[in-house]
Design a protein around this motif. Structure first.
Motif, PDB file in Angstrom:
ATOM      1  N   TYR A 294       0.869  -1.184   0.000  1.00 21.26           N
ATOM      2  CA  TYR A 294       0.000   0.000   0.000  1.00 21.26           C
ATOM      3  C   TYR A 294       0.899   1.226   0.000  1.00 21.26           C
ATOM      4  CZ  TYR A 294      -3.952   2.982   1.542  1.00 21.26           C
ATOM      5  OH  TYR A 294      -4.927   3.943   1.637  1.00 21.26           O
ATOM      6  N   ASP A 295       0.521   2.233  -0.788  1.00 17.89           N
ATOM      7  CA  ASP A 295       1.342   3.438  -0.908  1.00 17.89           C
ATOM      8  C   ASP A 295       1.495   4.151   0.435  1.00 17.89           C
ATOM      9  OD1 ASP A 295       1.698   3.045  -3.588  1.00 17.89           O
ATOM     10  OD2 ASP A 295       0.084   4.384  -4.208  1.00 17.89           O
ATOM     11  N   THR A 296       2.683   4.692   0.650  1.00 13.55           N
ATOM     12  CA  THR A 296       2.965   5.430   1.881  1.00 13.55           C
ATOM     13  C   THR A 296       2.169   6.737   1.917  1.00 13.55           C
ATOM     14  OG1 THR A 296       5.185   4.496   2.023  1.00 13.55           O
ATOM     15  CG2 THR A 296       4.796   6.560   3.209  1.00 13.55           C
ATOM     16  N   GLY A 297       1.642   7.079   3.091  1.00 12.95           N
ATOM     17  CA  GLY A 297       0.925   8.342   3.282  1.00 12.95           C
ATOM     18  C   GLY A 297       1.734   9.293   4.146  1.00 12.95           C
ATOM     19  N   HIS A 298       1.698  10.578   3.816  1.00 13.28           N
ATOM     20  CA  HIS A 298       2.376  11.611   4.607  1.00 13.28           C
ATOM     21  C   HIS A 298       1.337  12.640   5.042  1.00 13.28           C
ATOM     22  CE1 HIS A 298       6.047  10.352   2.081  1.00 13.28           C
ATOM     23  NE2 HIS A 298       6.185   9.845   3.298  1.00 13.28           N
ATOM     24  N   ALA A 299       0.971  12.629   6.307  1.00 15.90           N
ATOM     25  CA  ALA A 299      -0.065  13.525   6.835  1.00 15.90           C
ATOM     26  C   ALA A 299       0.591  14.770   7.424  1.00 15.90           C
ATOM     27  CB  ALA A 299      -0.901  12.809   7.896  1.00 15.90           C
ATOM     28  N   ASP A 300       0.001  15.924   7.120  1.00 12.70           N
ATOM     29  CA  ASP A 300       0.585  17.220   7.487  1.00 12.70           C
ATOM     30  C   ASP A 300      -0.248  17.898   8.567  1.00 12.70           C
ATOM     31  OD1 ASP A 300       1.813  19.659   7.617  1.00 12.70           O
ATOM     32  OD2 ASP A 300       1.560  20.176   5.509  1.00 12.70           O
ATOM     33  N   ASP A 301       0.311  18.023   9.764  1.00 11.03           N
ATOM     34  CA  ASP A 301      -0.404  18.659  10.868  1.00 11.03           C
ATOM     35  C   ASP A 301      -0.605  20.148  10.628  1.00 11.03           C
ATOM     36  OD1 ASP A 301      -1.695  18.510  13.344  1.00 11.03           O
ATOM     37  OD2 ASP A 301       0.089  19.127  14.427  1.00 11.03           O
ATOM     38  N   CYS A 302       0.167  20.727   9.704  1.00  8.05           N
ATOM     39  CA  CYS A 302       0.037  22.153   9.414  1.00  8.05           C
ATOM     40  C   CYS A 302      -1.315  22.466   8.783  1.00  8.05           C
ATOM     41  CB  CYS A 302       1.169  22.592   8.484  1.00  8.05           C
ATOM     42  SG  CYS A 302       1.100  24.333   8.009  1.00  8.05           S
ATOM     43  N   VAL A 303      -1.812  21.562   7.947  1.00 10.40           N
ATOM     44  CA  VAL A 303      -3.094  21.794   7.272  1.00 10.40           C
ATOM     45  C   VAL A 303      -4.195  20.891   7.816  1.00 10.40           C
ATOM     46  CG1 VAL A 303      -2.023  22.601   5.152  1.00 10.40           C
ATOM     47  CG2 VAL A 303      -2.479  20.179   5.409  1.00 10.40           C
ATOM     48  N   GLY A 304      -3.820  19.934   8.675  1.00 10.08           N
ATOM     49  CA  GLY A 304      -4.810  19.014   9.234  1.00 10.08           C
ATOM     50  C   GLY A 304      -4.459  17.581   8.897  1.00 10.08           C
ATOM     51  N   LEU A 305      -4.073  16.803   9.897  1.00  7.44           N
ATOM     52  CA  LEU A 305      -3.706  15.409   9.667  1.00  7.44           C
ATOM     53  C   LEU A 305      -4.820  14.629   8.994  1.00  7.44           C
ATOM     54  CD1 LEU A 305      -1.957  14.534  13.076  1.00  7.44           C
ATOM     55  CD2 LEU A 305      -0.830  14.920  10.889  1.00  7.44           C
ATOM     56  N   GLU A 306      -6.072  14.958   9.342  1.00  4.14           N
ATOM     57  CA  GLU A 306      -7.197  14.167   8.863  1.00  4.14           C
ATOM     58  C   GLU A 306      -7.343  14.197   7.343  1.00  4.14           C
ATOM     59  OE1 GLU A 306      -8.609  18.305   9.630  1.00  4.14           O
ATOM     60  OE2 GLU A 306      -7.390  16.844  10.716  1.00  4.14           O
ATOM     61  N   LEU A 307      -6.798  15.239   6.685  1.00  2.00           N
ATOM     62  CA  LEU A 307      -6.917  15.329   5.232  1.00  2.00           C
ATOM     63  C   LEU A 307      -6.219  14.166   4.535  1.00  2.00           C
ATOM     64  CD1 LEU A 307      -6.361  19.156   4.631  1.00  2.00           C
ATOM     65  CD2 LEU A 307      -8.507  17.893   4.803  1.00  2.00           C
ATOM     66  N   VAL A 308      -5.201  13.603   5.160  1.00  2.00           N
ATOM     67  CA  VAL A 308      -4.507  12.431   4.605  1.00  2.00           C
ATOM     68  C   VAL A 308      -4.867  11.168   5.379  1.00  2.00           C
ATOM     69  CG1 VAL A 308      -2.246  11.342   4.281  1.00  2.00           C
ATOM     70  CG2 VAL A 308      -2.584  13.721   3.627  1.00  2.00           C
ATOM     71  N   VAL A 309      -4.958  11.280   6.706  1.00  5.12           N
ATOM     72  CA  VAL A 309      -5.167  10.104   7.549  1.00  5.12           C
ATOM     73  C   VAL A 309      -6.467   9.385   7.203  1.00  5.12           C
ATOM     74  CG1 VAL A 309      -5.618   9.314   9.909  1.00  5.12           C
ATOM     75  CG2 VAL A 309      -3.771  10.938   9.469  1.00  5.12           C
ATOM     76  N   GLU A 310      -7.572  10.122   7.116  1.00  6.07           N
ATOM     77  CA  GLU A 310      -8.866   9.472   6.915  1.00  6.07           C
ATOM     78  C   GLU A 310      -8.962   8.756   5.568  1.00  6.07           C
ATOM     79  OE1 GLU A 310     -11.827  12.377   7.849  1.00  6.07           O
ATOM     80  OE2 GLU A 310     -11.296  12.409   9.983  1.00  6.07           O
ATOM     81  N   PRO A 311      -8.589   9.400   4.435  1.00  4.92           N
ATOM     82  CA  PRO A 311      -8.620   8.644   3.176  1.00  4.92           C
ATOM     83  C   PRO A 311      -7.599   7.510   3.137  1.00  4.92           C
ATOM     84  CG  PRO A 311      -7.819  10.895   2.822  1.00  4.92           C
ATOM     85  CD  PRO A 311      -8.348  10.834   4.212  1.00  4.92           C
ATOM     86  N   TRP A 312      -6.466   7.682   3.833  1.00  9.34           N
ATOM     87  CA  TRP A 312      -5.463   6.612   3.856  1.00  9.34           C
ATOM     88  C   TRP A 312      -6.031   5.382   4.569  1.00  9.34           C
ATOM     89  CZ3 TRP A 312      -2.505   3.454   6.973  1.00  9.34           C
ATOM     90  CH2 TRP A 312      -1.357   2.901   6.398  1.00  9.34           C
ATOM     91  N   ILE A 313      -6.693   5.600   5.682  1.00  7.28           N
ATOM     92  CA  ILE A 313      -7.305   4.482   6.406  1.00  7.28           C
ATOM     93  C   ILE A 313      -8.420   3.861   5.561  1.00  7.28           C
ATOM     94  CG2 ILE A 313      -8.654   3.833   8.440  1.00  7.28           C
ATOM     95  CD1 ILE A 313      -7.148   5.936  10.025  1.00  7.28           C
ATOM     96  N   ASP A 314      -9.224   4.701   4.913  1.00 10.31           N
ATOM     97  CA  ASP A 314     -10.312   4.179   4.085  1.00 10.31           C
ATOM     98  C   ASP A 314      -9.781   3.279   2.973  1.00 10.31           C
ATOM     99  OD1 ASP A 314     -12.153   5.546   5.596  1.00 10.31           O
ATOM    100  OD2 ASP A 314     -12.314   7.247   4.232  1.00 10.31           O
ATOM    101  N   GLY A 315      -8.626   3.634   2.398  1.00 10.35           N
ATOM    102  CA  GLY A 315      -8.065   2.831   1.312  1.00 10.35           C
ATOM    103  C   GLY A 315      -7.298   1.616   1.782  1.00 10.35           C
ATOM    104  N   LEU A 316      -6.966   1.575   3.079  1.00 13.46           N
ATOM    105  CA  LEU A 316      -6.173   0.469   3.612  1.00 13.46           C
ATOM    106  C   LEU A 316      -6.882  -0.866   3.466  1.00 13.46           C
ATOM    107  CD1 LEU A 316      -3.760  -0.630   5.266  1.00 13.46           C
ATOM    108  CD2 LEU A 316      -5.014   0.010   7.342  1.00 13.46           C
ATOM    109  N   TRP A 317      -8.189  -0.879   3.654  1.00 13.57           N
ATOM    110  CA  TRP A 317      -8.922  -2.148   3.656  1.00 13.57           C
ATOM    111  C   TRP A 317      -8.904  -2.794   2.280  1.00 13.57           C
ATOM    112  CZ3 TRP A 317      -8.424  -2.252   8.392  1.00 13.57           C
ATOM    113  CH2 TRP A 317      -8.703  -1.159   9.198  1.00 13.57           C
ATOM    114  N   ALA A 318      -9.058  -2.000   1.233  1.00 12.98           N
ATOM    115  CA  ALA A 318      -8.990  -2.557  -0.115  1.00 12.98           C
ATOM    116  C   ALA A 318      -7.588  -3.087  -0.417  1.00 12.98           C
ATOM    117  CB  ALA A 318      -9.388  -1.495  -1.148  1.00 12.98           C
TER     118      ALA A 318
END
Length: 561
Positions: A124-148
């Motif tokens: 699965y592709d590596t995700g880089h979440a940025d606390d400057c703009v909001g971790l959730e912008l990367v974290v939530e879609p990354w988790i959603d794609g993890l299951w597939a």
């Protein structure tokens, strides 16, 4: 249940909270997460691990791995390890960081790179979440794609017979019927009626049947992985974005309105709203900049919009009513458009800091949310604007008073207006007495995101901008040059005597615009240090001096988080 190993490396608890969220969601998708802190090396063994590995890693200091990962990092950096040491390992990694700092997500990048060097391969592709703009912008879609990604891994490695477990949102191949209660309807079941799929696959048709009573629906999907990036006709033929499911920690229900009258004409309560066309939109940053910045020009020539340099305005941009109705019909919720949307935090959630979205009003209707709170159309041609009240971010009435402007990144925007205004004043009064204008600007790279570079240089050349101090946080010094200031607060510190003189002796003003989370706080701390040093006072007295400047409206902030 299909097992995977889940490790986290945390400094302040964020990586742990995200790992716990992944663990909590795993069961619903047919997986079992074996969760451990990366420092608990006695509870796992990567040398013999056969299950897929998921790692969540934060970054601390100036690009260091968290303390809990130092032993692990030291062990895998052993130069005597063979290149195939982890050849058996398949992994996915999520890195956490803050792009305001030089070595963004370096903790995760360091582990990611070393795992690759030792033969491990990503499933699965590596995700880089940025606390400057909001971790959730990367974290939530990354988790959603993890299951597939996990599903695909198990399919490819062990065959499809292991896929007869719990059915998930990521892969459905069955007929289903969703009973609907008109008075209390879970919206998730209706969003699923969109039946999103990978339109690039063959036989990706969808058959839909509406029951006679309108309260049941069924859908058939072929045997393939679903995706939130594509949909089948008619939506795949339209340029509309599809509202995603809400976060797992939110419970979202529809409830029939009980006759309460609700005013939802607009998201603002202002009297004056002006509809204005967008005359121009220009990208100010290069394509390889970390963040894209656009300059949007609005034509207000045919309105009575009154403003001063430094004023801000609200942007009111509802979605097209016809497109909202299109989505409601597609979701089979058209007859419930006026139902109230009830949001609450699930009582059993383990997500730390879970909160309700602030931009959604309490007990607003479904149509209101689709109109005002979700992005279903990317770029508007015309928008509505309204003045932002109680704004004191204005130039002093006396142009002879010196001013200091601090605006890194897009925070420079109001100061362009200040400089344009000063240019006009000096043209009208060539013999006038005008105070010095300082600008402390900062960005990451000189060649990628130096906003308004030519305009600022022109103002400086004309003498309108007396002092232009620019810092680049990611550019390395060239040759034997001394390392320049990285951030605006560093540059301010370098000119502490002049800054103190403007504020304490010349009754000058200082304006700070931009990020509230880091920059504004760091600038404030720097000003306290400067006053302590240059005025020879204790920290408490320096803080009182700044408080007085704020009361006198000589220390003004327009900041956001």
């Amino acid at each position: 249940m299909r097992r995977f190993l889940l490790l986290y490396a945390t400094q302040r608890g964020q990586a742990k909270a995200i790992a716990e969220e992944i663990c909590e969601k795993a069961g619903a998708h047919g997986f079992s997460a074996d969760l451990h802190c990366i420092s608990e090396s006695d509870k796992y063994d990567l040398k013999t691990e056969t299950a897929p590995l998921v790692v969540v890693v934060s970054t601390t200091g100036d690009g260091d791995p968290p303390d809990t990962a130092r032993k692990f990092v030291k062990e895998i950096q052993d130069k005597t390890l063979p290149a195939d040491f982890f050849a058996h390992l398949r992994y996915g990694l999520l890195g956490l960081g803050d792009s305001e700092y030089t070595y963004f997500c370096n903790g995760g990048k360091m582990i990611d790179a070393r795992l690759q060097e030792l033969g491990a391969q990503r499933f699965y592709d590596t995700g880089h979440a940025d606390d400057c703009v909001g971790l959730e912008l990367v974290v939530e879609p990354w988790i959603d794609g993890l299951w597939a990604a996990l599903t695909k891994h198990f399919m490819s490695s062990r065959g499809k017979e292991e896929m007869n477990g719990a059915l998930t949102m990521a892969s459905k191949a069955f007929w289903r019927t969703d009973p609907v209660k008109p008075e209390l309807l879970h919206i998730e079941s209706q969003v699923e009626l969109l039946r999103l799929d990978d339109s690039g696959r063959k036989n990706s048709g969808v058959l839909e049947h509406n029951a006679v009573n309108g309260g049941h629906s069924t859908a058939l999907i072929a045997d393939y992985e679903s995706s939130l990036t594509h949909s089948v006709p008619p939506l795949s033929q339209a340029s509309l974005n599809i509202p995603a499911l809400p976060p797992e920690y939110l419970q979202v229900c529809l409830q029939e309105s009980l006759g309460q009258e609700e005013s939802q004409a607009s998201v603002t309560s202002v009297d004056q709203v002006f509809q204005v066309p967008i005359s121009e939109a220009v990208q100010l940053t290069t394509n390889d900049a970390i963040k894209t910045t656009l300059l949007v020009e609005l034509d207000i020539s045919k309105t009575d919009f009154s403003y001063q340099p430094g004023d801000a305005f609200n942007v009111i941009c509802p979605n097209s009513d016809s497109e909202v109705q299109n989505l409601l019909q597609r979701l089979q919720l058209a007859d419930r458009r006026e139902h109230c949307v009830l949001l609450k935090i699930k009582t059993d959630t383990k997500k730390k800091g879970a909160s309700l979205p602030q931009h959604i009003r309490e007990r607003c209707s479904l149509q209101f949310i689709l109109t005002w709170c979700l992005e279903i159309r990317a770029i508007p041609k015309k928008i509505s604007i309204s003045p932002r009240t109680t704004n004191s971010f204005h130039l002093p009435d006396d142009p002879s008073v010196p001013i200091i402007m601090v605006g890194p990144g897009t925070g420079v925007a109001p100061f362009i207006g200040f400089l344009q205004h000063r240019e006009k004043l000096q043209e009208q009064h060539p013999d006038g007495d005008f105070g010095a204008m300082w600008l402390f600007f900062g960005c990451r790279h000189k060649d990628r995101d130096y906003l308004f570079r030519e305009e600022l240089r022109r103002f400086h050349k004309l003498g309108i901008l007396t002092h232009l101090k620019v810092s680049f946080s990611r550019d390395a010094p060239v040759g034997d040059q001394e390392a320049p200031a990285k951030y605006v607060q560093d540059s301010i510190q370098l000119h502490s005597k002049q800054v103190a003189r403007v504020l304490l002796q010349e009754n000058g003003y200082i304006y700070v615009c931009g990020d509230a989370k880091n920059m504004a706080k760091d600038v404030n701390d720097t000003l306290v240090e400067i006053i302590c040093k240059e005025a020879g006072v204790e920290k408490l007295e320096a803080m009182k001096t700044l408080a007085t400047l704020k009361e006198e409206k000589r220390y003004l902030q327009d900041i956001w988080s």
